[in-house]
Design an enzyme around this catalytic site. Structure first.
Site, mmCIF file in Angstrom:
data_model
loop_
_atom_site.group_PDB
_atom_site.id
_atom_site.type_symbol
_atom_site.label_atom_id
_atom_site.label_comp_id
_atom_site.label_asym_id
_atom_site.label_seq_id
_atom_site.Cartn_x
_atom_site.Cartn_y
_atom_site.Cartn_z
ATOM 1 N N SER A 223 28.783 50.333 37.014
ATOM 2 C CA SER A 223 29.049 51.698 36.104
ATOM 3 C C SER A 223 28.425 51.432 34.677
ATOM 4 O O SER A 223 27.799 52.342 34.290
ATOM 5 C CB SER A 223 30.364 52.154 36.030
ATOM 6 N N GLU B 148 25.348 40.631 43.854
ATOM 7 C CA GLU B 148 26.223 41.420 44.692
ATOM 8 C C GLU B 148 25.704 41.670 46.270
ATOM 9 O O GLU B 148 26.302 41.720 46.934
ATOM 10 C CB GLU B 148 26.455 42.725 43.960
ATOM 11 N N HIS C 270 13.594 30.816 21.948
ATOM 12 C CA HIS C 270 14.599 30.071 20.834
ATOM 13 C C HIS C 270 15.460 29.271 21.298
ATOM 14 O O HIS C 270 16.342 28.568 20.342
ATOM 15 C CB HIS C 270 15.038 31.181 19.887
ATOM 16 N N LYS D 292 40.081 42.060 41.778
ATOM 17 C CA LYS D 292 40.814 43.288 41.297
ATOM 18 C C LYS D 292 42.371 43.405 41.804
ATOM 19 O O LYS D 292 42.924 43.788 41.190
ATOM 20 C CB LYS D 292 39.917 44.668 41.869
HETATM 21 C C1 F6R Z 1 30.388 47.240 43.061
HETATM 22 C C2 F6R Z 1 29.779 47.145 42.030
HETATM 23 C C3 F6R Z 1 30.720 46.588 40.764
HETATM 24 C C4 F6R Z 1 31.774 47.834 40.096
HETATM 25 C C5 F6R Z 1 32.632 47.381 38.968
HETATM 26 C C6 F6R Z 1 33.237 48.720 38.346
HETATM 27 O O1 F6R Z 1 29.244 47.864 43.691
HETATM 28 O O2 F6R Z 1 28.873 47.200 41.541
HETATM 29 O O3 F6R Z 1 30.276 45.939 39.749
HETATM 30 O O4 F6R Z 1 30.928 48.864 39.407
HETATM 31 O O5 F6R Z 1 33.574 46.783 39.654
HETATM 32 O O6 F6R Z 1 33.914 49.402 39.023
HETATM 33 P P1 F6R Z 1 33.759 50.923 38.979
HETATM 34 O O7 F6R Z 1 32.077 51.143 38.792
HETATM 35 O O8 F6R Z 1 34.312 51.733 40.045
HETATM 36 O O9 F6R Z 1 34.093 51.381 37.497
#
Ligand code: F6R
Length: 325
Positions: A34, A207, A223, A318
């Site tokens: 995101s 990923e 550099h 997470k």
């Molecule tokens: C999973 C991915 C991760 C998520 C990240 C944040 O495909 O690309 O990098 O984007 O853990 O989660 P969101 O995008 O749901 O805020």
């Protein structure tokens, strides 16, 4: 994973964005798949001070500069992004949201914030066109961007992929993946649009192929990093593969750096090849470079026999963090 990419750019070009106030600066908060939409927006809207914040809490300067804050989270539940949005609301800043639902999506509805809900059901990183496109439409609605380039990005990416995944980018990516197989990938690019594409390559290889990759940006790499390829060169040459992302619009002072930098790099890495941006708008350039990286990451996953979709390491981390007291 790339089946809907072209339609995502088209979707973003076709939506009607909400009204968004214009402020002297923009702060885009988001993580991972995101958060990169903030990098895209900052590179495309280069006339506007766009700050990309990938972390917890509103930066202290924001209370004084009072930027428009855009919170971007595909799941809508990412704690870092939610903390920035909560702080921004608390500080009375203007906040807009791009989310696929979750707590951030619910907050946007509850607080009647300018909000672009994006279609759900994908991995966040596979929603690149939705997320980047929605953020660009918000910047356009606020008057920061005159032309997003979304239609051109759709056309250019569609041509590169071909109607049956038989376009020129697929063959190029297969060749590059062949040269990069079994190697740690370093993606070298010039500052601005190509650097964002290089970062997307890195994260997609991480990923999708579950492999190590890094990105390197010129002129900064000249550099410091350039010095680091000699001492262990005879070892790293077998283990590191370099791809250069090039852009015909890159200024002469950047273009002049690639050959000498690659020569220096070749002391400690094998150079797999170059990829050139297509199209004319900054977004088309970025999208055309990024899609080749997406394809390379999928080819590397296939070669390694790994499933590109799940990202267990991220989910597990997470989960562990939410379980902490
Ligand atoms: C999973 C991915 C991760 C998520 C990240 C944040 O495909 O690309 O990098 O984007 O853990 O989660 P969101 O995008 O749901 O805020």
């Amino acid at each position: 994973m790339l089946e809907t990419l072209v339609d995502q750019y088209r979707w973003a070009a076709a939506i009607t964005p909400p009204e968004v106030p214009s402020r002297s600066a923009v702060l885009i908060a988001g993580m991972g798949g995101s958060g990169i939409s903030g990098d895209v927006a900052a590179a495309v809207a280069s006339d506007t001070p766009v700050f990309v914040h990938k972390g917890y809490r509103l930066p202290r300067w924001a209370a004084r500069l009072r930027p428009l804050v855009i919170g971007v989270s595909y799941s809508g539940n990412t704690e870092e992004t939610r903390s920035v949005v909560d702080d921004a609301l608390e500080a009375g800043l203007d906040v807009a949201v791009v989310a696929g639902g979750g707590r951030l999506g619910a907050l946007a509805v509850e607080r009647d914030l300018p909000n672009i809900p994006v279609p759900t059901g994908l991995q966040p990183r596979a929603a690149f066109g939705y997320l980047s496109g929605a953020v660009l439409r918000l910047l356009e609605a606020a008057g920061y961007v005159a032309e997003t380039g979304l239609d051109e990005a759709a056309t250019v990416v569609s041509t590169l992929l071909g109607t049956a995944m038989d376009g020129p980018a697929v063959a190029l990516a297969d060749d590059l993946a062949g040269a990069l197989r079994g190697r740690i990938v370093v993606v070298l690019a010039g500052q601005g649009v190509p650097a964002v594409a290089a970062y997307r390559w890195k994260t997609q290889i991480n990923e999708n192929a579950k492999a190590s990759a890094f990105h390197s940006v010129l002129p900064e790499a000249d550099h410091n990093e350039i010095v680091g390829w000699s001492t262990w060169g005879s070892a790293t040459r077998n283990w590191v593969g370099v791809v250069a992302l090039r852009d015909r619009h890159e200024p002469d002072h950047l273009a002049a750096r690639f050959d000498p930098t690659l020569e220096q790099l070749a002391q400690g890495a094998s150079v797999a090849g170059e990829v050139w941006a297509q199209g004319s708008s900054p977004l088309a350039h970025l999208a055309s470079l990024a899609v080749v990286g997406d394809l390379v990451s999928l080819a590397l996953a296939r070669d390694a026999g790994v499933d590109p979709v799940p990202v267990e390491a991220i989910e597990t981390l997470k989960q562990r963090l939410t379980e902490q007291p």
